[in-house]
Write a protein that holds these residues in place. Structure first.
Motif, short mmCIF file in Angstrom:
data_model
loop_
_atom_site.label_atom_id
_atom_site.label_comp_id
_atom_site.label_asym_id
_atom_site.label_seq_id
_atom_site.Cartn_x
_atom_site.Cartn_y
_atom_site.Cartn_z
N ARG A 31 27.19 39.71 47.78
CA ARG A 31 27.22 38.24 47.84
C ARG A 31 26.65 37.62 46.57
N LYS A 32 26.47 38.45 45.52
CA LYS A 32 25.82 37.96 44.31
C LYS A 32 26.74 37.04 43.52
N LYS A 33 26.20 35.88 43.20
CA LYS A 33 26.98 34.83 42.53
C LYS A 33 27.58 35.32 41.20
N ASP A 34 26.76 35.99 40.40
CA ASP A 34 27.25 36.40 39.07
C ASP A 34 28.42 37.35 39.16
N LEU A 35 28.34 38.26 40.15
CA LEU A 35 29.45 39.20 40.33
C LEU A 35 30.72 38.45 40.74
N ILE A 36 30.56 37.53 41.69
CA ILE A 36 31.72 36.78 42.19
C ILE A 36 32.36 35.99 41.05
N LEU A 37 31.51 35.33 40.26
CA LEU A 37 32.05 34.52 39.16
C LEU A 37 32.69 35.39 38.08
N GLY A 38 32.10 36.56 37.84
CA GLY A 38 32.68 37.49 36.87
C GLY A 38 34.09 37.90 37.26
N VAL A 39 34.26 38.24 38.54
CA VAL A 39 35.59 38.64 39.02
C VAL A 39 36.54 37.45 38.97
N SER A 40 36.02 36.27 39.31
CA SER A 40 36.84 35.06 39.27
C SER A 40 37.40 34.83 37.86
N GLU A 41 36.53 35.00 36.84
CA GLU A 41 36.97 34.82 35.45
C GLU A 41 38.04 35.84 35.07
N GLU A 42 37.82 37.08 35.51
CA GLU A 42 38.79 38.15 35.20
C GLU A 42 40.15 37.82 35.83
N ILE A 43 40.13 37.33 37.07
CA ILE A 43 41.38 36.96 37.74
C ILE A 43 42.10 35.87 36.93
N LYS A 44 41.34 34.86 36.52
CA LYS A 44 41.94 33.75 35.74
C LYS A 44 42.55 34.27 34.44
N LYS A 45 41.89 35.27 33.86
CA LYS A 45 42.36 35.82 32.60
C LYS A 45 43.71 36.54 32.76
N ILE A 46 43.83 37.34 33.82
CA ILE A 46 45.03 38.21 33.89
C ILE A 46 46.17 37.62 34.72
N SER A 47 45.91 36.59 35.54
CA SER A 47 46.94 36.10 36.44
C SER A 47 47.82 35.07 35.73
N LYS A 48 49.10 35.43 35.55
CA LYS A 48 50.01 34.53 34.83
C LYS A 48 51.04 33.93 35.78
N LYS A 49 51.59 34.77 36.67
CA LYS A 49 52.71 34.34 37.51
C LYS A 49 52.23 33.74 38.84
N GLN A 107 37.42 41.01 44.56
CA GLN A 107 37.89 42.22 43.88
C GLN A 107 39.28 42.62 44.41
N SER A 108 39.50 42.45 45.71
CA SER A 108 40.81 42.78 46.28
C SER A 108 41.90 41.89 45.69
N ILE A 109 41.58 40.60 45.54
CA ILE A 109 42.56 39.68 44.94
C ILE A 109 42.85 40.09 43.50
N LEU A 110 41.79 40.46 42.78
CA LEU A 110 41.97 40.94 41.40
C LEU A 110 42.89 42.15 41.36
#
Lengths: 359, 74
Positions: A8-26, A226-229
């Motif tokens: 439930r750690k905020k930094d981890l959640i936000l880190g994954v969120s940024e990664e998703i934004k980076k790679i998700s195009k379609k 992480q699953s969404i990523l």
């Protein structure tokens, strides 16, 4: 590790969120099958951490929601049989049947008892030898083995006044039915605890025949992100496959002890799902050799099939075709304290989740 | 409904175990799981242990997540 706070750690959640934004195009649509996942997304506001091209749809993974009114009507009819004691998980007690609910029947004097574990039903049966204890068996592959274990125990201990009204269901046929039905998705966030029992083999068809990504997910916010990523990464690479995010709990082979017991006690049957109708081989019934534990065999009753409540779009919501915000009854005539449909009754129903976290 | 919570096994007693979630003790049936011992974490679902939590896998998942976080500083 305690396996909760770390995820439930905020930094981890936000880190994954940024990664998703980076790679998700379609544009991509993902369905979270399990009601527990729907709850986690809204409770932690995870949809706010995703870019606008990622769409999340809620699926049919709320057993109370999909079991339909006929099951409740039958349970109520059993509670009115002289000498019967109904045992049930708390989830079912408030679900409206066509004319009453188990809660109202209990207030009216019927012997209906909420149990935390199905095994409590056996102790109730032992203490009440003159009564028939009927357990309302509800839930998917996660929960059905528990009922199977109770029947096995009853057999061993020769407890003869215990039976089960089974509404147990299995997930793979409904996931395929949704896709055949035209629900437009690119992948499934697959139910972690169902898969902990079944193993990952049940999803093979979904990738091989339908080209869908499947990631088996845990229930904490980091798990979900992480699953969404993982699903986005599969989709962007054009390589849908079955992956497990929830490695700490899900093994490829599942839980063999639970599977063996499940197969020993239950066999597949065609079953009705609210909003989806009859789906072949999607439900579990007690095997003929054990019919003395099958309430439907022991106490045959004709219960008329009721129509769904008027104006309720629970069925469309369970297929991911509408959201609660599109229902005329939502928050007006239909609220958690006075629910019209099952999607509002169950705490993990999509309507109840929307009411709690989005109103 | 498929809710399961990680619980620490305190004591195994035949086909059941005493487990703890936070500071609360529960009884967990072990009818669906073999080879459980004190100190293990199990997923508790409606009074049954349905799967053991694998510590090594949990650490590996966490390592991957921390990698992702490092690549995406706030």
């Amino acid at each position: 590790m305690k396996y909760i706070d770390e995820y439930r750690k905020k930094d981890l959640i936000l880190g994954v969120s940024e990664e998703i934004k980076k790679i998700s195009k379609k544009e991509i649509s993902l369905m979270e099958v399990c009601g527990g996942h729907t709850m986690a997304i809204h409770r932690f506001g995870l949809h706010f951490l995703l870019p606008p091209n990622i769409h999340l749809l809620s699926g049919p993974g709320c057993p109370v929601c999909v079991s339909g009114q006929h099951f409740i009507d039958t349970a109520i009819a059993y509670s009115r049989l002289p000498g019967s004691i109904i045992t049930t998980y708390g989830d079912l007690i408030r679900v409206p049947g066509s004319a009453s609910s188990l809660e109202k029947e209990k207030a009216g004097g019927q012997d209906i008892r909420i149990v935390y574990s199905v095994l409590e039903s056996l102790e109730i049966a032992v203490k009440n030898p003159g009564k028939n204890v009927i357990f309302l068996g509800i839930g998917f592959e996660t929960t059905a083995p528990l009922t199977a274990a109770a029947i096995e125990e009853a057999l061993k201990r020769n407890i003869r006044n215990f039976s089960v009204l089974s509404s147990h269901k299995v997930m793979p046929p409904v996931m395929k039915a949704l896709v055949r039905d035209g629900v437009k998705i690119n992948g499934f966030i697959a139910p972690g605890h169902v898969t902990a029992i079944t193993g990952t083999g049940i999803y093979k068809d979904l990738t091989e025949s339908f080209g869908l990504g499947v990631v088996v997910s845990g229930f904490e916010p980091v798990d979900m992100m992480q699953s969404i990523l993982m699903l986005v990464a599969q989709f962007e690479a054009g390589k849908p496959r079955v992956e497990v995010q929830y490695q700490r709990v899900v093994r490829e082979e599942g839980n063999p002890v639970a599977q063996k017991l499940l197969n020993k006690v239950f066999e597949l049957k065609d079953d009705r799902w609210r909003g989806l109708g009859l789906i072949p081989l999607s439900g579990l019934k007690i095997r003929p050799g054990l019919s003395s534990f099958d309430a439907e065999k022991m106490f045959p009753l004709e219960v008329p099939v009721a129509s769904e409540p008027k104006g309720c779009i629970c069925g469309l919501i369970l297929r991911g075709l509408k959201t609660p915000l599109e229902c005329r009854l939502f928050q007006k005539k239909c609220t958690p304290s006075d629910p019209v449909g099952a999607c509002m009754v169950s705490a993990e129903g999509t309507c109840a989740t929307y009411y709690k976290y989005r109103s | 409904m498929c809710l399961a919570i990680p619980a620490k096994v305190i004591r195994v007693d035949g086909a059941s175990a005493l487990v703890m979630i936070e500071d609360t003790e529960y009884n967990a049936s072990l009818l669906l799981l073999d080879d459980i011992k004190a100190g293990d974490y199990v997923m508790l679902h409606a009074g049954f242990a349905i799967q053991k939590v694998d510590e090594e896998e949990a650490i590996e998942t966490m390592r991957l997540l921390i990698e992702v976080e490092k690549h995406n500083p706030e």
